[in-house]
Design a protein around this motif. Structure first.
Motif, PDB file in Angstrom:
ATOM      1  N   SER A   1      -4.963  -6.625  23.108  1.00  0.00           N
ATOM      2  CA  SER A   1      -4.133  -5.767  22.758  1.00  0.00           C
ATOM      3  C   SER A   1      -2.768  -4.753  22.780  1.00  0.00           C
ATOM      4  N   VAL A   2      -1.788  -4.995  22.061  1.00  0.00           N
ATOM      5  CA  VAL A   2      -0.254  -3.810  22.268  1.00  0.00           C
ATOM      6  C   VAL A   2      -0.690  -2.223  21.310  1.00  0.00           C
ATOM      7  N   PRO A   3       0.127  -1.002  22.654  1.00  0.00           N
ATOM      8  CA  PRO A   3       0.092   0.085  21.662  1.00  0.00           C
ATOM      9  C   PRO A   3       1.182  -0.426  19.946  1.00  0.00           C
ATOM     10  N   LEU A   4       0.856  -0.384  19.292  1.00  0.00           N
ATOM     11  CA  LEU A   4       0.979  -0.394  18.208  1.00  0.00           C
ATOM     12  C   LEU A   4       2.847   0.243  17.573  1.00  0.00           C
ATOM     13  N   GLU A   5       3.195   1.153  18.227  1.00  0.00           N
ATOM     14  CA  GLU A   5       4.498   1.731  18.125  1.00  0.00           C
ATOM     15  C   GLU A   5       5.055   0.306  18.533  1.00  0.00           C
ATOM     16  N   THR A   6       5.041  -0.567  19.877  1.00  0.00           N
ATOM     17  CA  THR A   6       6.034  -1.398  20.413  1.00  0.00           C
ATOM     18  C   THR A   6       6.066  -2.172  19.528  1.00  0.00           C
ATOM     19  N   ILE A   7       5.040  -2.522  18.751  1.00  0.00           N
ATOM     20  CA  ILE A   7       5.668  -3.781  18.179  1.00  0.00           C
ATOM     21  C   ILE A   7       6.944  -3.876  16.703  1.00  0.00           C
ATOM     22  N   PRO A   8       8.037  -4.637  17.116  1.00  0.00           N
ATOM     23  CA  PRO A   8       9.115  -4.364  16.058  1.00  0.00           C
ATOM     24  C   PRO A   8       8.820  -4.503  14.733  1.00  0.00           C
ATOM     25  N   VAL A   9       9.865  -3.333  13.852  1.00  0.00           N
ATOM     26  CA  VAL A   9       9.420  -3.194  12.503  1.00  0.00           C
ATOM     27  C   VAL A   9       9.362  -4.457  11.616  1.00  0.00           C
ATOM     28  N   SER A  10      10.300  -5.841  12.155  1.00  0.00           N
ATOM     29  CA  SER A  10      10.401  -6.626  11.166  1.00  0.00           C
ATOM     30  C   SER A  10       8.891  -7.124  11.487  1.00  0.00           C
ATOM     31  N   GLN A  11       8.211  -7.257  12.593  1.00  0.00           N
ATOM     32  CA  GLN A  11       7.119  -7.324  13.201  1.00  0.00           C
ATOM     33  C   GLN A  11       5.652  -6.993  12.462  1.00  0.00           C
ATOM     34  N   GLN A  12       5.718  -5.720  11.949  1.00  0.00           N
ATOM     35  CA  GLN A  12       5.280  -4.874  11.936  1.00  0.00           C
ATOM     36  C   GLN A  12       5.372  -5.088  10.088  1.00  0.00           C
ATOM     37  N   GLU A  13       6.120  -5.188   9.460  1.00  0.00           N
ATOM     38  CA  GLU A  13       6.437  -5.669   8.206  1.00  0.00           C
ATOM     39  C   GLU A  13       5.876  -7.254   8.123  1.00  0.00           C
ATOM     40  N   ALA A  14       6.553  -8.398   8.865  1.00  0.00           N
ATOM     41  CA  ALA A  14       6.112  -9.495   8.804  1.00  0.00           C
ATOM     42  C   ALA A  14       4.010  -8.959   8.644  1.00  0.00           C
ATOM     43  N   SER A  15       3.733  -8.353   9.354  1.00  0.00           N
ATOM     44  CA  SER A  15       2.117  -9.206   9.594  1.00  0.00           C
ATOM     45  C   SER A  15       1.935  -8.313   8.406  1.00  0.00           C
ATOM     46  N   ARG A  16       2.484  -7.189   7.898  1.00  0.00           N
ATOM     47  CA  ARG A  16       1.754  -6.138   7.081  1.00  0.00           C
ATOM     48  C   ARG A  16       1.202  -5.223   7.032  1.00  0.00           C
ATOM     49  N   LEU A  17       1.248  -4.658   8.507  1.00  0.00           N
ATOM     50  CA  LEU A  17       0.288  -3.501   9.713  1.00  0.00           C
ATOM     51  C   LEU A  17      -0.006  -2.667   8.953  1.00  0.00           C
ATOM     52  N   LYS A  18      -1.398  -2.187   9.116  1.00  0.00           N
ATOM     53  CA  LYS A  18      -1.729  -0.475   8.246  1.00  0.00           C
ATOM     54  C   LYS A  18      -0.841   0.346   9.314  1.00  0.00           C
ATOM     55  N   ALA A  19      -0.857   1.484   8.756  1.00  0.00           N
ATOM     56  CA  ALA A  19      -0.314   1.928   9.820  1.00  0.00           C
ATOM     57  C   ALA A  19      -1.808   3.011  10.065  1.00  0.00           C
TER      58      ALA A  19
END
Length: 444
Positions: A180-198
């Motif tokens: 795992s990695v801290p959620l905040e370290t994931i780039p915004v583009s990757q957060q959107e691509a993965s549809r990461l939940k907040a």
């Protein structure tokens, strides 16, 4: 004051159960001992002692089970040593700084609800391998997951959906290590691509991103948030203070802590989770519920914790009276459990992850033709029936014997220190389950 969400869920569950009067009626243990004017009598100071004496056989029997299913401290320490070995491998093989790697327990080991398996097969100690890496390094989840696996080369490993299962020869446990990695370290583009939940705001500082290998994407997770939530709720008290103080004085001397995983009967939330998990495991072991559709631990932990939290809210608001004894509270939680999850029209079964926005722990309940929901109902019925049968007994020896039978902890002679209590109690001998009957063509 507005009623909290969990208080409303519990209030609705109580109504579905038939109201407060019916909540524990079938089990012969009333929850209204403090609502009948007991403390208006001249013998007020003696009331807690009377309640303790009445509940002592049940508390003693449940304490024995709770003690026996506890994982020994030396096994916890061995797992900690294994964590250190994993960290060293990552440092040596991936050239990551040791300061960037944190490997720590998650799940049952972190919430102090870890228990032994009924057949003494290896138990799993879930771990999070949290790596504080740059946003650039976190861009490809599958590369990150694969790098962890390569660093574990030389160990007996197996890739799972979100973790690496690591088996240790000669040890009673295996580790499921989740990169795992801290959620905040994931780039915004990757957060959107993965549809990461907040993450829920209360738990944002512990939110992680783990790798969902079937989807080849990041997925939000928050094991430390779950741990903190359970810790916070378990600190609340739903038992009348005078009785709890009397119980602590009279009973604690007879209950010997065996390890940091050990909890006492008055720690009602954790004891409920541990005993219910053990009961589920025994029913699977005895082939009375299907292993593939059993209620998984996160479902049980979440339902029981919500129930406990809601009861605490209702007690604080004066809607309910405090429970007369920790045993009464535990029985009432068991009685409410099947009413705590509902099939909502249009959305199906919903059990929200309290730490991640929009995550439904019961998602799989909605795509299995009702198998998980039905298995949960069957198991809850078995749990109710078992507790009802135990609570109907009056002889302390019979209460202990029946409790041991239900939870699969039979006293006998065995090697020193082999009991689940770390050597402080009798050896646990569990009868092997009967062989399943041969299948017959044409019969279900």
């Amino acid at each position: 004051m507005a009623m909290t969400k969990n208080a409303m869920l519990v209030e609705q569950a109580i109504k579905r159960r038939g109201g407060v009067a019916e909540l524990t009626k079938s089990m012969g243990i009333a929850m209204d001992g403090f609502s009948e004017g007991l403390f208006d009598s001249a013998q007020r100071s003696d009331v807690p002692a009377k309640i303790i004496r009445a509940r002592e056989p049940f508390a003693h029997a449940l304490s024995l089970i709770n003690d026996h299913i506890t994982v020994r401290q030396e096994e916890i320490e061995a797992a900690s040593a294994a964590y250190e070995d994993i960290a060293r491998r990552l440092v040596d093989k991936l050239d990551w700084p040791i300061s960037a790697i944190s490997i720590h327990p998650q799940g049952s080991a972190s919430t102090k609800t870890l228990i032994r398996m009924p057949d003494r097969t290896k138990f799993d100690i879930d771990a999070v391998c949290e790596v504080d890496i740059t946003k650039l390094q976190a861009q490809d989840p599958m590369t990150f997951f694969g790098a962890i696996g390569e660093a574990l080369d030389g160990l007996e490993v197996e890739p799972k959906k979100r973790c690496w299962k690591i088996n240790f020869s000669g040890k009673p446990f295996y580790i499921e290590c989740t990169p795992s990695v801290p959620l905040e370290t994931i780039p915004v583009s990757q957060q959107e691509a993965s549809r990461l939940k907040a993450a829920e705001p209360e738990f944002a500082n512990t939110a992680l991103a783990v790798v969902d290998t079937p989807q080849k994407k990041w997925k939000t997770s928050n094991p430390a948030g779950i741990r903190n939530w359970v810790e916070r709720v378990s600190a609340r008290n739903i038992v009348a203070n005078l009785v709890l103080e009397e119980f602590t004085k009279s009973a604690r001397a007879n209950i010997q802590p065996v390890s940091p995983q050990s909890v006492e009967v008055e720690e009602t939330l954790r004891v409920a989770i541990r005993l219910f998990k053990r009961h589920r495991d025994m029913r699977v072991y005895r082939q009375e519920i299907d292993k593939d559709f059993q209620p998984i631990s996160i479902i049980l932990v979440t339902l029981v914790t919500i129930c406990y939290d809601g009861l605490a809210d209702l007690i604080e608001e004066g809607v309910l009276q405090p429970f007369s004894h920790p045993v009464d509270a535990l029985v009432a939680i068991a009685d409410l459990l099947p009413e705590m999850i509902v099939d909502y029209p249009g959305t199906g079964y919903q059990l929200a992850n309290p730490t991640v926005v929009g995550e439904n722990f019961a998602e799989r309940w909605n795509d299995d033709d009702g198998e998980r929901a039905q298995t949960f109902d069957v198991w809850c019925g078995l749990l109710r029936a078992d507790l009802e049968r135990i609570s109907a007994l009056t002889d302390p020896k019979e209460i202990e014997a029946e409790t041991r039978e239900v939870f699969g902890c039979h006293a006998g002679s065995g090697p020193a220190g082999s009991g689940g209590s770390g050597g402080s109690g009798p050896y646990i001998s569990i009868p092997r389950p009967p062989k399943p009957a041969p299948s017959t063509p044409g019969l279900a």
